[in-house]
Motif scaffolding. Structure first.
Motif, PDB file in Angstrom:
ATOM      1  N   SER A 129       0.856  -1.189   0.000  1.00  0.00           N
ATOM      2  CA  SER A 129       0.000   0.000   0.000  1.00  0.00           C
ATOM      3  C   SER A 129       0.884   1.229   0.000  1.00  0.00           C
ATOM      4  N   GLU A 130       0.378   2.311  -0.561  1.00  0.00           N
ATOM      5  CA  GLU A 130       1.160   3.548  -0.578  1.00  0.00           C
ATOM      6  C   GLU A 130       1.518   4.004   0.837  1.00  0.00           C
ATOM      7  N   THR A 131       0.716   3.634   1.823  1.00  0.00           N
ATOM      8  CA  THR A 131       1.005   4.027   3.213  1.00  0.00           C
ATOM      9  C   THR A 131       2.221   3.299   3.769  1.00  0.00           C
ATOM     10  N   ASP A 132       2.647   2.221   3.108  1.00  0.00           N
ATOM     11  CA  ASP A 132       3.807   1.462   3.560  1.00  0.00           C
ATOM     12  C   ASP A 132       5.125   2.013   3.007  1.00  0.00           C
ATOM     13  N   LEU A 133       5.046   2.978   2.113  1.00  0.00           N
ATOM     14  CA  LEU A 133       6.255   3.531   1.494  1.00  0.00           C
ATOM     15  C   LEU A 133       6.687   4.795   2.221  1.00  0.00           C
ATOM     16  N   ALA A 134       7.977   4.868   2.537  1.00  0.00           N
ATOM     17  CA  ALA A 134       8.503   5.998   3.308  1.00  0.00           C
ATOM     18  C   ALA A 134       8.874   7.186   2.423  1.00  0.00           C
ATOM     19  N   GLU A 135       9.398   6.908   1.241  1.00  0.00           N
ATOM     20  CA  GLU A 135       9.908   7.954   0.352  1.00  0.00           C
ATOM     21  C   GLU A 135       9.317   7.819  -1.045  1.00  0.00           C
ATOM     22  N   PRO A 136       9.171   8.918  -1.753  1.00  0.00           N
ATOM     23  CA  PRO A 136       8.661   8.837  -3.137  1.00  0.00           C
ATOM     24  C   PRO A 136       9.472   7.896  -4.030  1.00  0.00           C
ATOM     25  N   ASP A 137      10.771   7.843  -3.823  1.00  0.00           N
ATOM     26  CA  ASP A 137      11.613   6.965  -4.638  1.00  0.00           C
ATOM     27  C   ASP A 137      11.305   5.486  -4.417  1.00  0.00           C
ATOM     28  N   ASP A 138      10.639   5.153  -3.314  1.00  0.00           N
ATOM     29  CA  ASP A 138      10.305   3.758  -3.032  1.00  0.00           C
ATOM     30  C   ASP A 138       9.371   3.169  -4.088  1.00  0.00           C
ATOM     31  N   TYR A 139       8.603   4.019  -4.761  1.00  0.00           N
ATOM     32  CA  TYR A 139       7.688   3.535  -5.798  1.00  0.00           C
ATOM     33  C   TYR A 139       8.445   2.833  -6.919  1.00  0.00           C
ATOM     34  N   PHE A 140       9.662   3.259  -7.187  1.00  0.00           N
ATOM     35  CA  PHE A 140      10.438   2.661  -8.277  1.00  0.00           C
ATOM     36  C   PHE A 140      10.699   1.176  -8.047  1.00  0.00           C
ATOM     37  N   ASP A 141      10.727   0.765  -6.786  1.00  0.00           N
ATOM     38  CA  ASP A 141      10.940  -0.646  -6.468  1.00  0.00           C
ATOM     39  C   ASP A 141       9.758  -1.514  -6.886  1.00  0.00           C
ATOM     40  N   TYR A 142       8.630  -0.891  -7.177  1.00  0.00           N
ATOM     41  CA  TYR A 142       7.405  -1.633  -7.494  1.00  0.00           C
ATOM     42  C   TYR A 142       6.901  -1.372  -8.910  1.00  0.00           C
ATOM     43  N   MET A 143       7.776  -0.825  -9.761  1.00  0.00           N
ATOM     44  CA  MET A 143       7.393  -0.596 -11.155  1.00  0.00           C
ATOM     45  C   MET A 143       7.162  -1.906 -11.877  1.00  0.00           C
ATOM     46  N   LEU A 144       6.148  -1.919 -12.724  1.00  0.00           N
ATOM     47  CA  LEU A 144       5.833  -3.086 -13.553  1.00  0.00           C
ATOM     48  C   LEU A 144       6.342  -2.873 -14.976  1.00  0.00           C
ATOM     49  N   ASP A 145       6.562  -3.949 -15.691  1.00  0.00           N
ATOM     50  CA  ASP A 145       7.021  -3.836 -17.077  1.00  0.00           C
ATOM     51  C   ASP A 145       5.942  -3.320 -18.016  1.00  0.00           C
ATOM     52  N   ASP A 146       4.685  -3.573 -17.650  1.00  0.00           N
ATOM     53  CA  ASP A 146       3.583  -3.184 -18.532  1.00  0.00           C
ATOM     54  C   ASP A 146       2.321  -3.038 -17.690  1.00  0.00           C
ATOM     55  N   GLU A 147       1.260  -2.609 -18.317  1.00  0.00           N
ATOM     56  CA  GLU A 147      -0.044  -2.535 -17.642  1.00  0.00           C
ATOM     57  C   GLU A 147      -0.398  -3.923 -17.135  1.00  0.00           C
ATOM     58  N   PRO A 148      -0.828  -3.978 -15.887  1.00  0.00           N
ATOM     59  CA  PRO A 148      -1.168  -5.309 -15.341  1.00  0.00           C
ATOM     60  C   PRO A 148      -2.396  -5.919 -16.012  1.00  0.00           C
TER      61      PRO A 148
END
Length: 148
Positions: A129-148
């Protein structure tokens, strides 16, 4: 037998109940997306909105979502035609573009479960969940290759 409303009405002519029933419950809208500031390209993540219930693939507080989540985008007949990140399978997008709904859409199949059975929804695919991420850069760890 009469044709279904999504084949005979424009998005603007639909009743509120018809409009809401177009949502197939895939949950893809509720995933965080990243946009490349230079190219405008959209990158999908497996990060769910703070109000997203990953099991039901529904918003936990749909009625108040726009007030509780400042960057939540309320879909309207006007903006679904311009939002570039709407999933290719999104019923709002399909109807706006003059296409029919897929067989797994609940209005066609008669069951809200077929979107999940067909593997279209993100049920079981939200990693955090977005509430589990501390920093904006943390989103990059969860990038997908394509639309799910």
């Amino acid at each position: 037998m009469d044709a279904p409303f999504w084949k005979t009405k424009t998005l603007e002519a639909m009743t509120p109940a018809e409009w809401e029933s177009l949502c197939d419950g895939c949950g893809k809208c509720c995933l965080s997306k990243l946009e490349d500031e230079d190219t405008g390209e959209i990158y999908w993540t497996s990060v769910g909105c703070r109000l997203f219930d990953a099991e039901s693939c529904r918003c936990a507080d749909y009625a108040n979502r726009l007030a509780r989540v400042p960057d939540c985008v309320g879909l309207t007949p006007q903006n679904v035609r311009t939002i570039t990140w709407l999933p290719r399978t999104c019923a709002y997008r399909l109807v706006a573009e003059g296409h029919d709904l897929y067989w797994w859409h609940r209005l066609v199949s008669g069951s809200a479960e077929t979107v999940h059975e067909a593997g279209i929804s993100i049920r079981g695919r939200v990693k955090v969940s977005e509430t589990d991420l501390a920093e904006p850069d943390d989103y990059f760890d969860y990038m997908l290759d394509d639309e799910p």
